[in-house]
Every structure is written in structure tokens, then in C-alpha cells.
Design a protein around this motif. Sequence first.
Motif, PDB file in Angstrom:
ATOM      1  N   GLY A  94       0.917  -1.121   0.022  1.00 27.93           N
ATOM      2  CA  GLY A  94       0.013   0.006   0.065  1.00 27.93           C
ATOM      3  C   GLY A  94       0.858   1.272  -0.085  1.00 27.93           C
ATOM      4  N   TYR A  95       1.613   1.611  -0.945  1.00 34.39           N
ATOM      5  CA  TYR A  95       2.355   2.475  -1.173  1.00 34.39           C
ATOM      6  C   TYR A  95       1.320   3.522  -1.835  1.00 34.39           C
ATOM      7  CZ  TYR A  95       6.649   0.056  -0.541  1.00 34.39           C
ATOM      8  OH  TYR A  95       7.753  -0.645   0.033  1.00 34.39           O
ATOM      9  N   GLN A  96       0.673   4.365  -0.873  1.00 36.49           N
ATOM     10  CA  GLN A  96      -0.232   5.210  -1.444  1.00 36.49           C
ATOM     11  C   GLN A  96       0.096   6.297  -2.114  1.00 36.49           C
ATOM     12  OE1 GLN A  96      -3.440   5.441  -1.071  1.00 36.49           O
ATOM     13  NE2 GLN A  96      -3.907   3.366  -0.545  1.00 36.49           N
ATOM     14  N   ASP A  97       1.255   6.838  -1.909  1.00 33.86           N
ATOM     15  CA  ASP A  97       1.543   8.358  -2.148  1.00 33.86           C
ATOM     16  C   ASP A  97       2.949   8.484  -2.510  1.00 33.86           C
ATOM     17  OD1 ASP A  97       2.104   8.180   0.258  1.00 33.86           O
ATOM     18  OD2 ASP A  97       1.257   9.990   0.956  1.00 33.86           O
ATOM     19  N   TYR A  98       3.602   7.276  -3.092  1.00 32.15           N
ATOM     20  CA  TYR A  98       5.187   7.375  -3.278  1.00 32.15           C
ATOM     21  C   TYR A  98       6.068   7.563  -2.018  1.00 32.15           C
ATOM     22  CZ  TYR A  98       2.561   8.607  -7.520  1.00 32.15           C
ATOM     23  OH  TYR A  98       1.694   8.599  -8.568  1.00 32.15           O
ATOM     24  N   ARG A  99       5.625   7.495  -1.006  1.00 35.78           N
ATOM     25  CA  ARG A  99       6.341   7.633   0.259  1.00 35.78           C
ATOM     26  C   ARG A  99       6.394   6.413   0.864  1.00 35.78           C
ATOM     27  NH1 ARG A  99       4.058  13.431   2.424  1.00 35.78           N
ATOM     28  NH2 ARG A  99       1.977  12.250   1.839  1.00 35.78           N
ATOM     29  N   ASP A 160       8.550   3.967  -3.550  1.00 37.60           N
ATOM     30  CA  ASP A 160       9.320   4.832  -2.664  1.00 37.60           C
ATOM     31  C   ASP A 160      10.242   5.713  -3.353  1.00 37.60           C
ATOM     32  OD1 ASP A 160      10.614   6.311  -0.680  1.00 37.60           O
ATOM     33  OD2 ASP A 160      11.321   4.432   0.467  1.00 37.60           O
ATOM     34  N   ALA A 161       9.749   7.074  -3.376  1.00 35.44           N
ATOM     35  CA  ALA A 161      10.777   7.808  -4.589  1.00 35.44           C
ATOM     36  C   ALA A 161      11.954   8.157  -3.825  1.00 35.44           C
ATOM     37  CB  ALA A 161      10.046   9.148  -4.849  1.00 35.44           C
ATOM     38  N   LEU A 162      12.325   8.298  -2.529  1.00 38.53           N
ATOM     39  CA  LEU A 162      13.511   8.591  -1.788  1.00 38.53           C
ATOM     40  C   LEU A 162      14.599   7.546  -2.295  1.00 38.53           C
ATOM     41  CD1 LEU A 162      14.569  10.336   0.465  1.00 38.53           C
ATOM     42  CD2 LEU A 162      14.539   8.159   1.988  1.00 38.53           C
ATOM     43  N   ARG A 163      14.018   6.306  -2.995  1.00 33.38           N
ATOM     44  CA  ARG A 163      15.225   5.293  -3.329  1.00 33.38           C
ATOM     45  C   ARG A 163      15.932   6.116  -4.479  1.00 33.38           C
ATOM     46  NH1 ARG A 163      10.748   0.642  -3.227  1.00 33.38           N
ATOM     47  NH2 ARG A 163      10.930   0.162  -1.089  1.00 33.38           N
ATOM     48  N   MET A 164      15.467   6.906  -5.324  1.00 35.78           N
ATOM     49  CA  MET A 164      16.189   7.662  -6.279  1.00 35.78           C
ATOM     50  C   MET A 164      17.207   8.516  -5.818  1.00 35.78           C
ATOM     51  SD  MET A 164      13.303   8.666  -8.912  1.00 35.78           S
ATOM     52  CE  MET A 164      12.248   9.959  -7.808  1.00 35.78           C
ATOM     53  N   MET A 165      17.122   9.159  -4.433  1.00 37.21           N
ATOM     54  CA  MET A 165      18.054   9.937  -3.916  1.00 37.21           C
ATOM     55  C   MET A 165      19.091   8.915  -3.317  1.00 37.21           C
ATOM     56  SD  MET A 165      18.181  13.023  -4.364  1.00 37.21           S
ATOM     57  CE  MET A 165      19.496  13.601  -3.196  1.00 37.21           C
ATOM     58  N   ARG A 166      18.714   7.769  -2.599  1.00 39.85           N
ATOM     59  CA  ARG A 166      19.418   6.853  -2.133  1.00 39.85           C
ATOM     60  C   ARG A 166      20.497   6.245  -3.208  1.00 39.85           C
ATOM     61  NH1 ARG A 166      18.637   4.460   2.857  1.00 39.85           N
ATOM     62  NH2 ARG A 166      18.934   2.616   2.138  1.00 39.85           N
ATOM     63  N   LYS A 195       7.346  14.245  -3.895  1.00 42.84           N
ATOM     64  CA  LYS A 195       6.440  13.879  -3.054  1.00 42.84           C
ATOM     65  C   LYS A 195       7.109  13.353  -1.678  1.00 42.84           C
ATOM     66  CE  LYS A 195       3.155  12.929  -5.887  1.00 42.84           C
ATOM     67  NZ  LYS A 195       1.913  13.563  -6.068  1.00 42.84           N
ATOM     68  N   ILE A 196       8.371  13.593  -1.583  1.00 46.36           N
ATOM     69  CA  ILE A 196       9.250  13.112  -0.499  1.00 46.36           C
ATOM     70  C   ILE A 196       9.301  14.349   0.494  1.00 46.36           C
ATOM     71  CG2 ILE A 196      11.556  12.213   0.340  1.00 46.36           C
ATOM     72  CD1 ILE A 196       9.455  10.078  -0.967  1.00 46.36           C
ATOM     73  N   SER A 197       9.378  14.256   1.486  1.00 48.80           N
ATOM     74  CA  SER A 197       9.678  15.279   2.725  1.00 48.80           C
ATOM     75  C   SER A 197      11.118  15.680   2.585  1.00 48.80           C
ATOM     76  CB  SER A 197       9.556  14.931   3.993  1.00 48.80           C
ATOM     77  OG  SER A 197      10.547  14.150   4.682  1.00 48.80           O
ATOM     78  N   VAL A 198      11.136  17.337   2.529  1.00 45.03           N
ATOM     79  CA  VAL A 198      12.628  17.691   2.539  1.00 45.03           C
ATOM     80  C   VAL A 198      13.533  17.268   3.322  1.00 45.03           C
ATOM     81  CG1 VAL A 198      13.882  19.914   2.811  1.00 45.03           C
ATOM     82  CG2 VAL A 198      11.559  19.940   1.578  1.00 45.03           C
ATOM     83  N   GLU A 199      13.163  16.742   4.631  1.00 44.22           N
ATOM     84  CA  GLU A 199      14.378  16.290   5.555  1.00 44.22           C
ATOM     85  C   GLU A 199      14.719  14.865   5.097  1.00 44.22           C
ATOM     86  OE1 GLU A 199      11.191  17.472   6.284  1.00 44.22           O
ATOM     87  OE2 GLU A 199      11.380  18.724   8.125  1.00 44.22           O
ATOM     88  N   ARG A 200      13.945  13.993   4.618  1.00 42.42           N
ATOM     89  CA  ARG A 200      14.528  12.945   4.150  1.00 42.42           C
ATOM     90  C   ARG A 200      15.422  13.124   2.786  1.00 42.42           C
ATOM     91  NH1 ARG A 200      10.190   8.718   3.017  1.00 42.42           N
ATOM     92  NH2 ARG A 200      11.904   7.257   3.903  1.00 42.42           N
TER      93      ARG A 200
END
Length: 399
Positions: A94-99, A160-166, A195-200
Motif C-alpha cells: 500500500g504505497y499510497q503516495d510514493y512515500r 518509494d521515491a526516496l530510493r532515487m536519492m538513495r 512527494k518526499i519530505s525535504v528532511e529525508r
Amino acid sequence: MMKIENLPKIFMQAMPVLKKLEDAGFEAYFVGGSVRDLLLNRHIHDVDIATSAYPEEVKELFEKTIDTGIKHGTVTVLFNRESYEITTFRTESGYQDYRRPDHVTFVQNLDEDLKRRDFTINALAMNTDGEVIDLFNGLEDLKKRVIRAVGNPETRFHEDALRMMRAVRFMSQLEFNLEENTQQAIKDNHKLLQKISVERIRDEFVKMGLGPHSRQAFQIFLDTKLSENVPDFAGKSNLLAVFPSLKFNPTLETSLWSIIIILLKLPNNKITGFMRDWKNSNATTDSVERIVELFDLLAERIPSDYELFKIGQDTLLNTIDVAHILGQPIDSKVLVDRYTSLPIKNASELAIDGRFLIQQGVRPGPKLGIMLDKIKEKVVSNELDNSEVAIKKFIKEQN
Ligand code: ATP
Ligand code: MG
């Protein structure tokens, strides 16, 4: 199957924890970064453990535990003065919103758990015999030195879009390349990063910026247009394109931000806002403001002794570091020598204080502060000896 014979101490110390889980009938493995770093011969900062036991079952087995992230299946176990994060095998759904996933589902086998991990080199596990479990050819990718998404990269970045930064963060930290399809998927989906928070994003950005291959990773960060989806970088790729050709890569967070601000040619009154947009702390923001200000000053002239005193050692050395990385010619030896020969480095080293001035008949109030500053300036500039006698005489002359 690959088997590691002489496990480093950090794994051996954790072994009784895994054994205890096994003795109770559960499965337990070392997973993630520690296994990767072991195989890369890199420093291992902590070992994470994955198990088939549910959090409640883990808590029953060990005396001292902390509910770190019970909902996500993570319990911290304190054992022999060390702490270990033990996470129940899980999938994320249930990755609702790419987070982050809405909820996690605990599963009974390791395979399902490894499948949810981001990159093949992060999806390795090791059992208590030192045998490496490698379902996605992570070992081969370690050898080839590539970051490759587990499964379909497009799907994984949608989850999970943060993976692109990872991905670019690990490129920089590990000095790896990005596998072609993984890179293409980032290029095609860079907008999801919004979609990802600035902190992350910031945490990954800083790790990228401070890694040994930050310049190479930064180039990919620009090429894939990830940079268009982070605070204040949109439309600035021409200015940021200087980063990959810097002389050295930054190793201090304050240097990293100062360099970015200088490359972006931000005017002084925009620096605070920029640092806030990135959700940086006040302390980091203050340091960066001082560094950029001194950097600009040094382009014009050498500061006076009193200015150097007020600037202080930290800002001075950090600004020299920034100038060095930017290839900006500054006479750092002269600056450091001048700073080193200052008669005092700190107001507390002054032979007198406000109380002393009052004893000498100076009235408390604004005048006292002005007098104190004047004395400080004279002492720092070597125009007044830093002794009670000399300062007493100086005060008399003022009246
Ligand atoms: P580091 O040395 O920076 O701690 P790490 O690989 O341990 O690197 P962590 O962020 O601590 O990275 O995450 C631990 C493990 O959890 C990773 O190795 C990976 O298997 C998994 N993981 C972490 N974040 C994600 C994510 N966003 N998507 C999928 N898997 C992830
Ligand atoms: Mg980790």
C-alpha cells in the motif's frame, strides 16, 4: 554459496543474539548495510538483524529492549553494552503516495523480506555460519561496482521515491556506478521526488555531497533531473554544473552548503531562506552565513586583526576549506599566521572584565560596553598590552 570464515568482531559480538533467536526456533540473519560493507571491506558502523520472530517474541527473549518502531517490526535489543535493531521479516504494501508504506505485513521467510529492499547490494543477508544469501546477484553487482534496483526499478521508485536519492547517495559513498536501467528509471520518474519530505531528501543529499565520489554522483543528480525537484535548485542546473568539476570534494557539511550557495550566486539576504527551505538547523545556517560572508570579504581584501578575532578560528578554517575546494586562490598561510599571532583569541582571555571597569569608575550602562569593546580592539590589534596596569592607564587617558 559464499561463506565468510573470519567474521569481524562486530559480527561475533552480535552472534549470541542471533543464536538466542535460533535456539528459540526462529530464523535470524545479518542484513543490509553491514553485510554489504563487510564484503566491500568498509568500516561497519552497526549490524542490523532480521528475524522470523514477531516483535513481542523478540521482547520476551531479551531482558533489555526498546520499542524503536514496533509498528514497523523493529525492536532494539541491548546486549553486552551494544544495541541491535532487530526487525521482523516483512513486506511493505500500500504505497499510497510514493512515500513510506502505509502498513507493513510480517512474513515468515527471508526471501520476501529481501525483495522489498532497495538495491541488490543492500539485499544481501548472512546467517550465523557466515554464509551469504544472495537472491538478486548483489555479489556480482558488488564486484561490478554498480547500484541496481531490486526488481523493476520503475516500480520500486513508484513505491518509494526516496530510493532515487538513495541511489545517487550510495554512488557517492561507495564510489559505484549506476546501472543503466536504474538510471533510466530515475530519469523517467524524477518528478516523484516532489512527494518526499525535504528532511529525508536533505539527509540523502548531504550524504551524497560528502561521499568520496560526490562530484560524479552530483553529475548524475543533475543529468537525471533529480535536482529539479529539491528546494531552490529548479532551473539552476547551469550554475550547479560547476560542482562536478570542483577541485576536491567537500568533507564538511558546512562547506558543502557554503559551496552550493556560492555556486548559486545567492545574495546575502537569501541565504537564511535557502537554508530554511532545506530545513537545516539554526546552528548550521549560522555557520554557513559566516563562511559565505568571509568568503566574499576575502575576494576583496585581507581582514584586519580585530575582524579576524571576531570571525574566529572555526569560520576562518572552514572558509579556507571552501576556497580550497572551489580553487579560489587565497593566501591561507598569511591568514592562519595572522590569526595564530593574535594576542588573544577569545574575549575571556582579556586581562580585565566589566567588573574591573566599574572598579575603575566607569559607570555601568552602554558606555561600559563601548569601552570594553574599545579595549578588546586595542588589545587584539596589539595597540594595548593585555595587562591590568596598561588597561588601567588607558582608561584614565580616556577621561
Ligand atoms: P548506511 O551505511 O548508510 O546505514 P544502509 O544500507 O544500512 O547504509 P539504511 O538506510 O540504514 O542503509 O537502511 C538499512 C537497510 O534497509 C538497507 O540496506 C536496505 O536494505 C533497507 N532500506 C533502507 N531504506 C530503504 C528504502 N527506502 N527502500 C527499500 N529498502 C530500504
Ligand atoms: Mg544502516
